[in-house]
Scaffold this motif. Sequence first.
Motif, mmCIF file in Angstrom:
data_model
loop_
_atom_site.group_PDB
_atom_site.id
_atom_site.type_symbol
_atom_site.label_atom_id
_atom_site.label_comp_id
_atom_site.label_asym_id
_atom_site.label_seq_id
_atom_site.Cartn_x
_atom_site.Cartn_y
_atom_site.Cartn_z
ATOM 1 N N ARG A 99 62.244 -40.091 45.369
ATOM 2 C CA ARG A 99 62.129 -40.012 43.918
ATOM 3 C C ARG A 99 63.508 -40.245 43.316
ATOM 4 O O ARG A 99 64.525 -39.948 43.946
ATOM 5 N N ALA A 100 63.530 -40.720 42.113
ATOM 6 C CA ALA A 100 64.815 -40.925 41.440
ATOM 7 C C ALA A 100 65.480 -39.573 41.210
ATOM 8 O O ALA A 100 64.878 -38.679 40.601
ATOM 9 N N PRO A 101 66.706 -39.385 41.701
ATOM 10 C CA PRO A 101 67.400 -38.119 41.467
ATOM 11 C C PRO A 101 67.650 -37.881 39.981
ATOM 12 O O PRO A 101 67.768 -38.818 39.191
ATOM 13 N N ILE A 102 67.734 -36.619 39.604
ATOM 14 C CA ILE A 102 68.076 -36.227 38.244
ATOM 15 C C ILE A 102 69.595 -36.095 38.176
ATOM 16 O O ILE A 102 70.197 -35.337 38.951
ATOM 17 N N LEU A 103 70.238 -36.830 37.281
ATOM 18 C CA LEU A 103 71.703 -36.797 37.188
ATOM 19 C C LEU A 103 72.135 -35.644 36.298
ATOM 20 O O LEU A 103 71.817 -35.612 35.103
ATOM 21 N N GLY A 104 72.874 -34.698 36.888
ATOM 22 C CA GLY A 104 73.295 -33.505 36.174
ATOM 23 C C GLY A 104 74.773 -33.481 35.875
ATOM 24 O O GLY A 104 75.461 -34.512 35.929
ATOM 25 N N ASP A 105 75.284 -32.285 35.578
ATOM 26 C CA ASP A 105 76.701 -32.156 35.211
ATOM 27 C C ASP A 105 77.390 -30.997 35.934
ATOM 28 O O ASP A 105 78.435 -30.526 35.511
ATOM 29 N N TRP A 106 76.788 -30.510 37.019
ATOM 30 C CA TRP A 106 77.311 -29.431 37.853
ATOM 31 C C TRP A 106 77.068 -28.025 37.284
ATOM 32 O O TRP A 106 77.328 -27.048 37.960
ATOM 33 N N THR A 107 76.597 -27.892 36.063
ATOM 34 C CA THR A 107 76.532 -26.562 35.451
ATOM 35 C C THR A 107 75.196 -25.875 35.722
ATOM 36 O O THR A 107 74.152 -26.519 35.898
ATOM 37 N N ALA A 108 75.224 -24.529 35.672
ATOM 38 C CA ALA A 108 73.994 -23.757 35.799
ATOM 39 C C ALA A 108 73.056 -24.041 34.637
ATOM 40 O O ALA A 108 71.832 -24.058 34.804
ATOM 41 N N SER A 109 73.621 -24.297 33.460
ATOM 42 C CA SER A 109 72.785 -24.595 32.292
ATOM 43 C C SER A 109 71.955 -25.853 32.520
ATOM 44 O O SER A 109 70.759 -25.898 32.185
ATOM 45 N N PHE A 110 72.592 -26.879 33.116
ATOM 46 C CA PHE A 110 71.823 -28.092 33.384
ATOM 47 C C PHE A 110 70.723 -27.813 34.393
ATOM 48 O O PHE A 110 69.589 -28.276 34.238
ATOM 49 N N GLY A 111 71.021 -27.071 35.449
ATOM 50 C CA GLY A 111 70.004 -26.750 36.439
ATOM 51 C C GLY A 111 68.830 -26.008 35.822
ATOM 52 O O GLY A 111 67.662 -26.249 36.170
ATOM 53 N N TYR A 112 69.129 -25.126 34.877
ATOM 54 C CA TYR A 112 68.078 -24.357 34.204
ATOM 55 C C TYR A 112 67.178 -25.278 33.373
ATOM 56 O O TYR A 112 65.945 -25.248 33.505
ATOM 57 N N TYR A 113 67.793 -26.092 32.515
ATOM 58 C CA TYR A 113 66.979 -26.944 31.647
ATOM 59 C C TYR A 113 66.263 -28.046 32.414
ATOM 60 O O TYR A 113 65.116 -28.416 32.085
ATOM 61 N N ALA A 114 66.892 -28.571 33.458
ATOM 62 C CA ALA A 114 66.213 -29.543 34.317
ATOM 63 C C ALA A 114 65.021 -28.877 34.992
ATOM 64 O O ALA A 114 63.940 -29.483 35.126
ATOM 65 N N GLY A 115 65.204 -27.633 35.415
ATOM 66 C CA GLY A 115 64.111 -26.902 36.038
ATOM 67 C C GLY A 115 62.942 -26.692 35.097
ATOM 68 O O GLY A 115 61.774 -26.894 35.473
ATOM 69 N N LEU A 116 63.229 -26.314 33.857
ATOM 70 C CA LEU A 116 62.146 -26.124 32.887
ATOM 71 C C LEU A 116 61.329 -27.403 32.728
ATOM 72 O O LEU A 116 60.087 -27.366 32.628
#
Length: 345
Positions: A224-241
């Motif tokens: 699957r195409a990876p989700i490009l993040g920014d290393w932060t916990a906030s990004f992991g949270y919103y990507a997870g939602l």
Amino acid sequence: MSNDAPTTEPERTRAPNIRDVARVAGVSYQTVSRVLNDSPSIRPETLARVRAAIDELGYRPNQAARALVTSRSRTIGVLASQTVHYGPATSIQAIEVAAREAGYRLSITNISSGDYASIKSGLDYLMSQSVEALVVIAPQVRVFEAIADLQVAVPYITLESTGQNTQHSLWVDQVTGARMATRHLIDLGHEEIMHISGPQDWIEAEARMQGFLRELDDAELRTRAPILGDWTASFGYYAGLELLRYRDFTAVFCGNDQMALGFMHACREAGLDVPGDISVVGFDDIPEAAHFAPPLTTVRQNFAEIGRRSIELLLGELQGERDLSHEPVRPELVVRRSTGPRSGR
């Protein structure tokens, strides 16, 4: 009405200098200089008197002056970027410890961006400090391209994971680490695995993404195409939602531990169990990873070993040694309670 009481000014103090040491030790200042520069011709009793005077006065040599005399600054430069992140910050700490044990100190400059002007300015500053060698901890590819263009004249080591310039690089094998993380999930029976990656222009993020994709490809699983993040916990949270709205996967490999922390937060809000419903793996093994809820399975990087080896390589090059080993440092998979067998749903 006059005040006849005498007024006194506080006695002005100054740092002791080499002539003060010579006076207390009863020797010439040239003798003190030879002691400071480790001359072998000093008699033991004279050496003892000078060292005692240094201790008594609390004398600290002027490093800049010593560099002029000896042509040795005993300084290693560090060009760094994004030191707020755990990896670069921990690397610098490990390098500083290794350098200090070898009798060197660091001169560190942090570049705010990876553009050519910032890189050149940072390098110019370090060269003005007469550094004897250089460590580069800057994660973007363009930083290393600029260093090659600028033709750095002192021995240098780059901490990066491309493996393209093996003569000047030292790295933790990010691709292998990502493959280990992905293989762990595959061995647990997971076939639908997502990857939340770091920023696209970071060397480490690209290497971890490549390791993930290669392991899935070797296992003949859907990519699957990876989700490009920014290393932060906030990004992991919103990507997870967002990802959990569909929940068509059973495991996630996050590009670092902070994004994994945020993703697990999203799982808790969605009423999902980690690892009962979704398994999660991170990367780095930050000190807090063992205390996440649940404790995080992750890939550990040996930053202390990187620091020790980078200084070892630079000192070896300064001493004219050849055939120095630039073998990558192998990462380690640390299995905790955030991963488990694929659920039967």
